[in-house]
Design a protein around this motif. Structure first.
Motif, short mmCIF file in Angstrom:
data_model
loop_
_atom_site.label_atom_id
_atom_site.label_comp_id
_atom_site.label_asym_id
_atom_site.label_seq_id
_atom_site.Cartn_x
_atom_site.Cartn_y
_atom_site.Cartn_z
N PRO A 7 -38.58 -40.45 4.35
CA PRO A 7 -38.18 -40.95 5.39
C PRO A 7 -38.72 -42.64 6.04
N ILE A 8 -37.95 -43.15 6.45
CA ILE A 8 -38.17 -44.46 6.46
C ILE A 8 -38.13 -45.39 8.52
N GLY A 9 -37.87 -43.80 8.61
CA GLY A 9 -37.81 -45.01 10.68
C GLY A 9 -36.31 -45.52 10.90
N ASP A 10 -36.00 -46.40 11.38
CA ASP A 10 -35.28 -46.58 11.59
C ASP A 10 -35.02 -47.96 11.30
N ILE A 11 -33.73 -48.41 10.93
CA ILE A 11 -33.49 -50.09 10.48
C ILE A 11 -32.56 -51.17 10.92
N LYS A 12 -32.29 -51.78 10.41
CA LYS A 12 -31.54 -52.75 11.31
C LYS A 12 -30.89 -53.52 9.40
N PHE A 13 -29.83 -53.58 9.66
CA PHE A 13 -29.28 -54.38 8.71
C PHE A 13 -29.09 -56.21 9.28
N PHE A 14 -29.54 -57.20 8.37
CA PHE A 14 -29.98 -58.81 8.52
C PHE A 14 -28.47 -59.14 7.24
N ILE A 15 -28.21 -59.88 7.71
CA ILE A 15 -27.24 -61.36 7.31
C ILE A 15 -27.74 -62.78 6.91
N SER A 16 -27.26 -63.48 6.55
CA SER A 16 -27.78 -65.04 6.56
C SER A 16 -26.10 -65.53 5.89
N ILE A 17 -25.71 -66.50 6.46
CA ILE A 17 -24.19 -66.45 5.99
C ILE A 17 -24.30 -67.89 6.01
N VAL A 18 -23.25 -68.21 4.57
CA VAL A 18 -23.19 -69.93 4.74
C VAL A 18 -22.07 -70.25 4.57
N GLN A 19 -21.68 -70.79 5.86
CA GLN A 19 -20.18 -71.39 6.20
C GLN A 19 -20.22 -72.27 4.97
N SER A 21 -24.95 -44.09 13.06
CA SER A 21 -25.63 -44.65 14.27
C SER A 21 -26.82 -44.18 13.71
N PHE A 22 -26.67 -42.83 12.77
CA PHE A 22 -28.19 -42.73 12.41
C PHE A 22 -27.85 -42.12 10.84
N PHE A 23 -28.97 -42.39 10.27
CA PHE A 23 -29.20 -41.52 8.72
C PHE A 23 -29.90 -40.26 8.04
N PHE A 24 -30.31 -39.93 7.23
CA PHE A 24 -31.15 -39.56 6.69
C PHE A 24 -31.77 -39.63 5.22
N PRO A 25 -32.69 -39.69 5.10
CA PRO A 25 -33.11 -39.61 3.80
C PRO A 25 -32.18 -38.96 2.62
N GLY A 26 -32.17 -40.88 1.73
CA GLY A 26 -30.65 -40.39 0.74
C GLY A 26 -29.30 -40.07 1.08
N ASP A 27 -28.99 -40.73 2.19
CA ASP A 27 -27.83 -40.90 2.55
C ASP A 27 -27.32 -42.15 2.33
N LYS A 28 -26.12 -42.12 2.10
CA LYS A 28 -25.08 -43.16 2.12
C LYS A 28 -24.60 -44.17 3.48
N LYS A 60 -29.99 -64.40 9.23
CA LYS A 60 -30.39 -63.03 9.86
C LYS A 60 -29.74 -62.99 10.99
N ILE A 61 -28.43 -62.60 11.67
CA ILE A 61 -27.46 -61.59 11.81
C ILE A 61 -27.48 -60.53 12.20
N GLU A 62 -27.81 -59.92 12.74
CA GLU A 62 -28.24 -58.13 12.49
C GLU A 62 -26.92 -57.46 13.22
N SER A 63 -27.11 -55.72 12.80
CA SER A 63 -26.84 -55.34 13.44
C SER A 63 -27.47 -54.47 14.62
N ALA A 64 -26.52 -53.69 14.98
CA ALA A 64 -27.08 -52.73 15.59
C ALA A 64 -28.60 -51.63 14.73
N ILE A 65 -29.09 -51.29 15.90
CA ILE A 65 -30.07 -50.18 14.92
C ILE A 65 -29.43 -49.12 14.31
N VAL A 66 -30.38 -48.81 13.07
CA VAL A 66 -29.77 -47.50 12.29
C VAL A 66 -30.56 -46.62 12.32
N ALA A 67 -30.71 -45.14 13.83
CA ALA A 67 -31.53 -44.52 13.47
C ALA A 67 -32.12 -43.18 12.37
N GLN A 68 -33.34 -43.10 12.42
CA GLN A 68 -33.68 -42.15 11.35
C GLN A 68 -34.58 -40.75 11.67
#
Length: 164
Positions: free
Chosen positions: A136-148, A59-66, A156-164
């Motif tokens: 540092p980049i600040g908080d992020i979200k992941f977004f995905i577009s799905i083609v059925q 739910s959080f990350f640091f610069p350079g994290d995977k 743009k289905i979104e994840s929860a916020i991943v905080a930095q």
């Protein structure tokens, strides 16, 4: 009259086939900004759905994290476009360092910052590894577009916020 109708039908069929072939190997760079498929006459569904979800292992990350990103689905789908974006300004950020089979990297802003499908095989659950920039980049979200299917997609289905 019949030759004209046949010629018109053949032209339409060839045009549709070329569009389908173009996107069966992944999204085009024209989808980078709005994450919308550029198919003909597609049917957009609401990003709020019960079929697809984007999860992260932290739910959080640091610069350079995977960060491991998992896309889970209760329905098969053929195509997708996945990005991490800064919450502050919606800018694409980071790079993907692991992608599953049937996927390929795209360069929207920088090398490997976006992932799309590389074939139209049916997909359901996928895992990716995203690497944060070294600064540092600040908080992020992941977004995905799905083609059925060629005509049905969710953008743009979104994840929860991943905080930095």
């Amino acid at each position: 009259r019949a030759p004209i109708a046949i010629a018109g039908w053949a032209c339409t069929t060839l045009c549709l086939a070329s569009y389908a072939a173009a996107f069966s190997h992944g999204a085009s760079l024209s989808a980078c900004t709005d994450m919308m498929p550029k198919h003909l006459r597609v049917q957009l569904h609401s990003p709020s759905n019960n079929y697809f979800a984007v999860h992260t292992n932290v739910s959080f990350f640091f610069p350079g994290d995977k960060v491991t990103v998992t896309v889970r689905s209760t329905q098969d789908f053929m195509g997708f476009l996945l990005q991490a974006r800064k919450v502050s300004n919606d800018e694409i950020t980071g790079t993907f360092v692991f992608i599953p089979p049937g996927s390929k990297l795209l360069t929207c802003s920088e090398d490997g910052d976006t992932v799309t499908h590389s074939d139209k095989s049916l997909k359901r659950n996928l895992s990716f590894v995203w690497k944060a920039p070294d600064q540092p980049i600040g908080d992020i979200k992941f977004f995905i577009s799905i083609v059925q299917s060629y005509f049905v997609y969710w953008a743009k289905i979104e994840s929860a916020i991943v905080a930095q």
